[in-house]
Design an enzyme around this catalytic site. Structure first.
Site, PDB file in Angstrom:
ATOM      1  N   SER A  56      34.015 -33.062  42.775  1.00  0.00           N
ATOM      2  CA  SER A  56      33.821 -32.174  43.903  1.00  0.00           C
ATOM      3  C   SER A  56      35.094 -32.003  44.734  1.00  0.00           C
ATOM      4  O   SER A  56      36.081 -31.441  44.262  1.00  0.00           O
ATOM      5  CB  SER A  56      32.656 -32.710  44.743  1.00  0.00           C
ATOM      6  OG  SER A  56      32.215 -31.765  45.675  1.00  0.00           O
ATOM      7  N   LYS A  83      32.478 -31.146  38.768  1.00  0.00           N
ATOM      8  CA  LYS A  83      31.489 -30.607  39.708  1.00  0.00           C
ATOM      9  C   LYS A  83      32.113 -29.413  40.427  1.00  0.00           C
ATOM     10  O   LYS A  83      32.815 -29.564  41.415  1.00  0.00           O
ATOM     11  CB  LYS A  83      31.048 -31.665  40.716  1.00  0.00           C
ATOM     12  CG  LYS A  83      29.965 -31.177  41.684  1.00  0.00           C
ATOM     13  CD  LYS A  83      29.482 -32.309  42.566  1.00  0.00           C
ATOM     14  CE  LYS A  83      28.387 -31.846  43.518  1.00  0.00           C
ATOM     15  NZ  LYS A  83      28.916 -30.915  44.546  1.00  0.00           N
TER      16      LYS A  83
END
Length: 391
Positions: free
Chosen positions: A304, A329
């Site tokens: 992320s 991600k």
């Protein structure tokens, strides 16, 4: 990765409540009115409804036939959790009030009673990444690479990491029992929870090399990183190693601030819904490390916001990446408050690097691949860090 827009969106709601009265006077239903007006405030709403009569019938039959006591509140949370989980997105999740509190603590570093171990998802299962030095987990003999099968005899092998962590945490001084799997063998270990404080950023100067270890992207990440970066400059550091290994991400604003140490208000990422760019996110702050030679460490636990930082620094030729392929991600979640103290994370967009790459489910390949085994970790060896320092 979660956006930090919840507080901003409260304003539109208060305004909407004021004007809602007008809609009733005008003969317009509030849900129709709000769904029409919400986009003007940058908020998405739907007036669609779902037929939950089958859920009510399930509840009635359960209540009539179950031989035991039912907790209505738990049933409601379970129904909401199942509804959200049925979206089929592992990053879209429902959190009950207790899980909501733990989630907020995880962003601030206020862990409370825990075992002192980094936990990540490996092959879809909650796994010990590493026990922290001197932690209850380390003292109890917990090793890197062990898979968490049960917590207090409850099967958690298919739970997401946030939920497992919430289950492990508890009141300081109490015990938690873990069932661990390693090389086909299971064992049980009981750990007494202690107060664990997890700093977002740690720094170390090794000769002319400054090492910046970022463990999460939270409220204080950018300010702490800038403080340590300033010390690097003052002390004549010639090279920086940014360690993002096992960092699962956090807020977008923290990633913007960290990138701002190298990039001068440049594009950090774009958000897209379908093929449409809905938002462009720039870096923040002055680039005091802009001309500093930099190496970024990544691995399968770097996800992320960590991937936003690694991807942007490589796209702008500011850093070389060393280690193992990142998690992958490439989506953005918004946190939405729900009645009763619950909330949910919902995937609202996909993010792309400055050069237009989306790494969802594929991850970022390092420029220099270096493996790190569980045996290395358990014997205090770090070939990835050694390689980063040598470049």
């Amino acid at each position: 990765m979660v956006t930090g827009e919840n507080k901003q969106r409260l304003g539109w709601f208060l305004t909407l409540m004021i004007v809602a009265t007008i809609s009733f006077v005008a003969g317009t239903r509030f849900d129709q009115f709000s769904a029409s007006v919400a986009p003007l405030f940058g908020v998405r709403m739907s007036r669609e409804k779902i037929d939950l009569s089958s859920v009510q019938e399930t509840y009635r039959q359960l209540l009539a036939n179950y031989d035991g006591k039912l907790d209505t509140e738990n049933l409601i949370h379970g129904a909401s959790r199942g509804l959200v989980a049925a979206a089929g997105d592992q990053h879209t999740a429902y959190m009950d009030p207790d899980e909501t509190k733990e989630f907020k603590k995880s962003l601030s570093g206020d862990i409370g009673g825990g075992i002192g171990a980094e936990i990540g998802s490996r092959n879809g299962r909650p796994t010990i990444v590493r026990p922290l030095e001197g932690s209850p987990a380390q003292k109890s003999g917990i090793k890197a690479g062990e898979v968490i099968i049960k917590v207090n005899d409850e099967n958690v092998s298919d739970w997401d990491v946030d939920r497992v962590v919430s289950k492990i945490r508890g009141e300081v001084g109490t015990s938690v029992k873990l069932t661990l799997l390693n090389n086909g063998h299971t064992r049980e270990v009981s750990v007494v929870r202690q107060n664990i404080t997890s700093p977002a950023v740690e720094s170390k100067i090794d000769g002319e090399i400054g090492i910046l270890k970022v463990s999460r992207f939270g409220d204080d990440t950018a300010s702490l990183a800038r403080k340590y970066a300033s010390e690097f400059v003052e002390k004549g550091v010639k090279k920086v190693v940014l360690d993002l290994r096992n960092n699962p991400g956090g807020t977008v604003s923290a990633a913007q601030g960290l990138l701002g140490l190298w990039l001068d208000k440049q594009v950090a990422m774009t958000e897209r819904r379908g093929s449409e760019i809905v938002k462009t996110i720039n870096t923040t702050g002055s680039p005091i490390l802009g001309n500093m030679k930099t190496v970024v460490l990544i691995n399968g636990g770097s996800a992320s916001a960590s991937e936003i930082v690694a991807g942007a620094l490589r796209d702008y030729d500011k850093a070389k990446l060393v280690g193992q392929k990142s998690y992958g991600k490439g989506s953005v979640q918004i946190v939405i408050g729900l009645p009763g103290g619950s909330q949910m994370k919902v995937t609202e967009a996909r993010w792309y690097t400055p050069k237009g790459s989306n790494i969802d489910k594929t991850g970022i390949e390092p420029d220099v691949k270096v493996d790190l085994s569980a045996d290395d970790i358990n014997n205090n060896r770090d070939p990835q860090m050694d390689k980063a320092k040598s470049l």
